[in-house]
Design a protein around this motif. Sequence first.
Motif, PDB file in Angstrom:
ATOM      1  N   LEU A   1      11.338   1.502   7.399  1.00 57.29           N
ATOM      2  CA  LEU A   1      10.440   1.249   6.269  1.00 57.29           C
ATOM      3  C   LEU A   1      10.571  -0.190   5.769  1.00 57.29           C
ATOM      4  O   LEU A   1      11.589  -0.847   5.987  1.00 57.29           O
ATOM      5  N   ARG A   2       9.550  -0.631   5.059  1.00 57.70           N
ATOM      6  CA  ARG A   2       9.493  -1.999   4.536  1.00 57.70           C
ATOM      7  C   ARG A   2      10.753  -2.384   3.755  1.00 57.70           C
ATOM      8  O   ARG A   2      11.276  -3.483   3.908  1.00 57.70           O
ATOM      9  N   ASP A   3      11.226  -1.484   2.899  1.00 54.57           N
ATOM     10  CA  ASP A   3      12.364  -1.796   2.027  1.00 54.57           C
ATOM     11  C   ASP A   3      13.639  -2.126   2.794  1.00 54.57           C
ATOM     12  O   ASP A   3      14.551  -2.722   2.244  1.00 54.57           O
TER      13      ASP A   3
ATOM     14  N   LEU B   1      13.725  -3.799   5.903  1.00 60.10           N
ATOM     15  CA  LEU B   1      13.602  -4.889   6.863  1.00 60.10           C
ATOM     16  C   LEU B   1      14.418  -6.126   6.521  1.00 60.10           C
ATOM     17  O   LEU B   1      15.074  -6.698   7.397  1.00 60.10           O
TER      18      LEU B   1
ATOM     19  N   VAL C   1       8.046  -0.242  12.770  1.00 66.21           N
ATOM     20  CA  VAL C   1       7.941   0.576  11.557  1.00 66.21           C
ATOM     21  C   VAL C   1       7.274   1.900  11.890  1.00 66.21           C
ATOM     22  O   VAL C   1       6.600   2.034  12.915  1.00 66.21           O
TER      23      VAL C   1
ATOM     24  N   ARG D   1       2.897   3.785   8.596  1.00 67.22           N
ATOM     25  CA  ARG D   1       3.027   2.629   7.693  1.00 67.22           C
ATOM     26  C   ARG D   1       2.322   1.423   8.279  1.00 67.22           C
ATOM     27  O   ARG D   1       2.220   1.259   9.487  1.00 67.22           O
TER      28      ARG D   1
ATOM     29  N   ASP E   1       2.004  -4.879   5.892  1.00 64.59           N
ATOM     30  CA  ASP E   1       2.654  -4.685   4.599  1.00 64.59           C
ATOM     31  C   ASP E   1       4.169  -4.768   4.766  1.00 64.59           C
ATOM     32  O   ASP E   1       4.858  -5.398   3.960  1.00 64.59           O
ATOM     33  N   ALA E   2       4.690  -4.138   5.805  1.00 64.92           N
ATOM     34  CA  ALA E   2       6.133  -4.175   6.050  1.00 64.92           C
ATOM     35  C   ALA E   2       6.622  -5.594   6.301  1.00 64.92           C
ATOM     36  O   ALA E   2       7.722  -5.960   5.884  1.00 64.92           O
TER      37      ALA E   2
ATOM     38  N   GLY F   1       8.025  -7.415   3.509  1.00 58.38           N
ATOM     39  CA  GLY F   1       9.383  -7.056   3.105  1.00 58.38           C
ATOM     40  C   GLY F   1      10.426  -8.062   3.561  1.00 58.38           C
ATOM     41  O   GLY F   1      11.513  -8.151   2.978  1.00 58.38           O
TER      42      GLY F   1
END
Length: 166
Positions: free
Chosen positions: A113-115, A117, A130, A134, A138-139, A142
């Motif tokens: 997930l993005r959080d 990376l 990802v 998702r 957007d990722a 991150g």
Amino acid sequence: MQRIIKNDQVIDETWHLLPKDASLEGLSNCDDLLVPLNLWREHSHALKARDGGLGVWLDSDEAVEEIADDLAHFQVVALNFPAFTDGRHFSSARLLRERYGYKGEVRAIGDVLRDQLFFMRRCGFDAFAVRPDRDPYDALEGLKDFSEFYQTAADQPLPLFRRRKV
């Protein structure tokens, strides 16, 4: 076709990730393959003789020490995160970079997930697949969550106070 994050950009995936129960039957000789550790253990000689690119992927309960002597054969080492709460492979990435000096691609796969990376990159990951549900663009954002960091890590061997110019 899945898209991954590599070198701070979103690109088309070119590697074929084989399932955990994969066998040698039906494998193309020229495709770039990410093989599960069990397949590597059983058929390393045949896999090394192939023409295509070779990578290995480890599940969260498999240790990088099992492939340490074989790292020169792999262009990619993918580390699987079966759940975002399972962080064992953060340590695996650091071991690959710092203890074993692995210079190839270290890729995060699974429930990525993005959080995570930014912190994954600090540990030595340089590619991220990802979750399919998702948005990779957007990722990618991150990776820009923080502009500076104090501590040393796989991506920056000097602490901030050593990097400052007086």
